[in-house]
Design an enzyme around this catalytic site. Sequence first.
Site, PDB file in Angstrom:
ATOM      1  N   CYS A  78      -0.255  13.673   7.664  1.00  0.00           N
ATOM      2  CA  CYS A  78       0.211  13.363   8.939  1.00  0.00           C
ATOM      3  C   CYS A  78       0.553  12.035   9.135  1.00  0.00           C
ATOM      4  O   CYS A  78       0.281  11.113   7.975  1.00  0.00           O
ATOM      5  CB  CYS A  78      -0.976  13.765  10.165  1.00  0.00           C
ATOM      6  SG  CYS A  78      -2.407  12.794  10.332  1.00  0.00           S
ATOM      7  N   GLY A  79       0.799  11.283  10.350  1.00  0.00           N
ATOM      8  CA  GLY A  79       1.094   9.794  10.330  1.00  0.00           C
ATOM      9  C   GLY A  79       0.103   8.851  10.015  1.00  0.00           C
ATOM     10  O   GLY A  79       0.218   8.189   9.261  1.00  0.00           O
ATOM     11  N   ASN A  90      -5.482  10.374   9.323  1.00  0.00           N
ATOM     12  CA  ASN A  90      -6.919  10.900  10.048  1.00  0.00           C
ATOM     13  C   ASN A  90      -6.970  12.134  10.735  1.00  0.00           C
ATOM     14  O   ASN A  90      -7.970  12.703  10.633  1.00  0.00           O
ATOM     15  CB  ASN A  90      -7.134   9.530  11.135  1.00  0.00           C
ATOM     16  CG  ASN A  90      -7.788   8.467  10.454  1.00  0.00           C
ATOM     17  OD1 ASN A  90      -8.554   8.374   9.404  1.00  0.00           O
ATOM     18  ND2 ASN A  90      -7.002   7.145  10.621  1.00  0.00           N
ATOM     19  N   HIS A 117     -15.926  10.323  -7.453  1.00  0.00           N
ATOM     20  CA  HIS A 117     -17.077  10.222  -7.156  1.00  0.00           C
ATOM     21  C   HIS A 117     -17.705  10.974  -5.755  1.00  0.00           C
ATOM     22  O   HIS A 117     -18.671  11.352  -5.512  1.00  0.00           O
ATOM     23  CB  HIS A 117     -17.218   8.875  -6.308  1.00  0.00           C
ATOM     24  CG  HIS A 117     -17.268   7.631  -7.436  1.00  0.00           C
ATOM     25  ND1 HIS A 117     -17.422   6.480  -7.192  1.00  0.00           N
ATOM     26  CD2 HIS A 117     -17.033   7.620  -8.916  1.00  0.00           C
ATOM     27  CE1 HIS A 117     -17.323   5.648  -8.495  1.00  0.00           C
ATOM     28  NE2 HIS A 117     -17.139   6.598  -9.467  1.00  0.00           N
ATOM     29  N   ARG A 155       2.951   7.573   7.519  1.00  0.00           N
ATOM     30  CA  ARG A 155       3.460   6.030   8.216  1.00  0.00           C
ATOM     31  C   ARG A 155       2.802   4.806   7.509  1.00  0.00           C
ATOM     32  O   ARG A 155       3.306   3.869   7.800  1.00  0.00           O
ATOM     33  CB  ARG A 155       3.098   6.066   9.774  1.00  0.00           C
ATOM     34  CG  ARG A 155       3.826   7.418  10.364  1.00  0.00           C
ATOM     35  CD  ARG A 155       3.681   7.245  11.926  1.00  0.00           C
ATOM     36  NE  ARG A 155       4.628   8.194  12.565  1.00  0.00           N
ATOM     37  CZ  ARG A 155       3.931   9.063  13.385  1.00  0.00           C
ATOM     38  NH1 ARG A 155       2.674   9.222  13.819  1.00  0.00           N
ATOM     39  NH2 ARG A 155       4.753   9.711  13.918  1.00  0.00           N
TER      40      ARG A 155
END
Length: 143
Positions: free
Chosen positions: A65-66, A69, A98, A109
Amino acid sequence: MKIAISNDHAGPEYKFAIVDYLNSIGVEVTNYGTDTPDSVDYADFGHPVATDVENGVVDFGIVICGSGNGISMTVNKHAGVRAALCWTKEIAELARQHNNANILSIPARYTSIQQAVEMVKTFLNTEFEGGRHANRIAKIPCA
């Protein structure tokens, strides 16, 4: 190897490049993402990838996505999912070594398509180290 991939409107071109790479190395890909830049809700496209990872239908997931998050937050709500938001191949490597990440989240983006493909290569070619890291992973709730 089987991989589920998904994206919102910020990532169709990224997804196309990643799928081309995955196809070139013989990976079976399930595409849950949008193919257009028309605005959509990332959660609608992230849940199917997370469900496939959660149920063992695929080995790994890739979400785009952009910012990376929103879709990462979405997929991390699923049991057994460890999505890592990565913006360099070095972070993707550490996420596997890890954190035993099983979904790679890419911020379209903030990275180039070339960087995204390199992250995918690194993510898929890096093994979990286990050991002290396994103890830490065991402390992450599954639900």
